[in-house]
Design a protein around this motif. Structure first.
Motif, mmCIF file in Angstrom:
data_model
loop_
_atom_site.group_PDB
_atom_site.id
_atom_site.type_symbol
_atom_site.label_atom_id
_atom_site.label_comp_id
_atom_site.label_asym_id
_atom_site.label_seq_id
_atom_site.Cartn_x
_atom_site.Cartn_y
_atom_site.Cartn_z
ATOM 1 N N MET A 1 3.596 12.375 9.265
ATOM 2 C CA MET A 1 1.884 12.035 9.376
ATOM 3 C C MET A 1 1.097 11.895 10.421
ATOM 4 O O MET A 1 1.172 12.071 11.282
ATOM 5 C CB MET A 1 2.328 10.790 8.677
ATOM 6 N N GLY A 2 -0.181 12.419 8.874
ATOM 7 C CA GLY A 2 -1.246 12.205 9.844
ATOM 8 C C GLY A 2 -1.953 11.275 10.255
ATOM 9 O O GLY A 2 -2.657 11.334 11.319
ATOM 10 N N LYS A 3 -1.323 9.982 9.941
ATOM 11 C CA LYS A 3 -2.155 8.983 10.459
ATOM 12 C C LYS A 3 -1.324 8.422 11.368
ATOM 13 O O LYS A 3 -0.107 8.558 10.923
ATOM 14 C CB LYS A 3 -2.403 7.937 9.279
ATOM 15 N N ASP A 4 -1.367 7.659 11.689
ATOM 16 C CA ASP A 4 -1.069 6.759 12.622
ATOM 17 C C ASP A 4 -0.280 5.461 11.955
ATOM 18 O O ASP A 4 -0.517 5.561 10.098
ATOM 19 C CB ASP A 4 -1.558 5.833 13.919
ATOM 20 N N LEU A 6 0.499 1.906 11.396
ATOM 21 C CA LEU A 6 -0.330 0.744 11.047
ATOM 22 C C LEU A 6 -1.076 1.284 9.948
ATOM 23 O O LEU A 6 -1.154 0.434 9.062
ATOM 24 C CB LEU A 6 -0.602 0.387 12.298
ATOM 25 N N THR A 7 -1.536 2.188 10.729
ATOM 26 C CA THR A 7 -2.683 2.786 8.688
ATOM 27 C C THR A 7 -2.333 3.321 7.795
ATOM 28 O O THR A 7 -3.529 2.945 6.838
ATOM 29 C CB THR A 7 -4.153 3.971 10.009
ATOM 30 N N ALA A 8 -1.136 3.729 7.675
ATOM 31 C CA ALA A 8 -0.478 4.653 6.778
ATOM 32 C C ALA A 8 -0.361 2.922 6.228
ATOM 33 O O ALA A 8 -0.018 3.484 4.710
ATOM 34 C CB ALA A 8 0.047 5.560 6.833
ATOM 35 N N VAL A 9 0.668 2.303 6.506
ATOM 36 C CA VAL A 9 1.264 1.008 5.825
ATOM 37 C C VAL A 9 -0.324 0.593 5.395
ATOM 38 O O VAL A 9 0.310 -0.386 4.429
ATOM 39 C CB VAL A 9 1.684 -0.426 7.173
ATOM 40 N N TRP A 135 7.096 5.357 -0.735
ATOM 41 C CA TRP A 135 5.645 5.102 -1.487
ATOM 42 C C TRP A 135 4.519 5.385 -0.795
ATOM 43 O O TRP A 135 3.639 6.347 -0.514
ATOM 44 C CB TRP A 135 5.099 3.585 -1.706
ATOM 45 N N THR A 136 4.923 5.520 0.686
ATOM 46 C CA THR A 136 3.554 5.352 1.525
ATOM 47 C C THR A 136 3.587 6.557 2.104
ATOM 48 O O THR A 136 2.193 7.519 2.302
ATOM 49 C CB THR A 136 4.003 4.735 2.730
ATOM 50 N N ALA A 137 4.093 7.273 2.328
ATOM 51 C CA ALA A 137 4.450 8.369 2.423
ATOM 52 C C ALA A 137 3.470 10.317 1.192
ATOM 53 O O ALA A 137 3.704 10.478 0.943
ATOM 54 C CB ALA A 137 5.444 9.662 2.781
ATOM 55 N N LEU A 138 3.833 9.105 0.251
ATOM 56 C CA LEU A 138 2.999 9.703 -1.140
ATOM 57 C C LEU A 138 1.786 9.723 -1.138
ATOM 58 O O LEU A 138 1.172 10.712 -1.096
ATOM 59 C CB LEU A 138 3.952 9.383 -2.556
#
Length: 199
Positions: A1-4, A6-9, A135-138
């Motif tokens: 993932m490009g984001k850290d 917790l940001t993605a969450v 969900w988060t990865a999409l």
């Protein structure tokens, strides 16, 4: 993932406005789902998750099944709102179906009788983690999604339409696609009422 992480969450949200416009390739979506299924934890490493991804017309077929099933039980004078919501899901690019294989769950119940009552609970918890990971990865890939639960009303027809094993228990449906509008602000209850720390 490009984001850290917790940001993605934090940025994962529920999107009801979706379009069929391609954001990433089907192959990338397959990669996301495969990685999520492979690496999401499960009790006793049971790996009981089963997933079906429906693209395009196959996804439309699912939401038509839901619509016609609900048409039989929702009062006619209030069906328009139900139909509008279902049309929103079918306007997306695809749908992820989440199942748990009851053969695996029941096998663990027999093998570890002391924990028999817990295995269905742990199975649901594992599925919830998988749903969240997908969900988060999409969303991180640029897709919006929401989590729906039209099971068990549609279960039998879903299994028959896609020739799925009867032991696969449907737990959730996740329509996804290009977001057409942003969700509104989200309210949060005070963390001090929800979390305790002791040292």
């Amino acid at each position: 993932m490009g984001k850290d992480f917790l940001t993605a969450v934090k940025e994962r949200r529920t999107y009801y406005g979706l379009s069929k416009e391609a954001v990433v390739s089907n192959e990338r979506i397959q990669e996301i789902v495969n990685e999520a299924v492979k690496h999401t934890p499960s009790s006793f490493n049971s790996q009981s998750a089963r997933v079906v991804v429906l693209f395009g017309e196959q996804s439309d077929k699912l939401w038509n099944i839901a619509k016609e099933t609900l048409r039989k039980i929702v009062p006619a004078d209030s069906f328009a709102q139900t139909e509008e919501r279902l049309n929103g899901f079918s306007s997306g690019y695809g749908t992820v179906l989440f199942f748990e294989d009851q053969t695996v769950v029941e096998g663990l119940q027999k093998q570890f009788a002391l924990y028999a009552d817990n295995f269905p609970i742990w199975s649901n918890q594992s599925s919830g983690m998988l749903q969240f990971v997908v969900w988060t990865a999409l969303e991180e890939a640029g897709l919006g999604a929401s989590l729906q639960h039209y099971n068990p009303l549609i279960d039998e027809e879903v299994r028959a339409t896609w020739n799925l094993p009867s032991e696969w228990k449907l737990l959730a449906q996740m329509p996804f696609g290009k977001p057409t509008f942003e969700p509104g602000p989200k309210e949060f209850k005070p963390l001090e009422d929800r979390v305790k720390f002791f040292s």
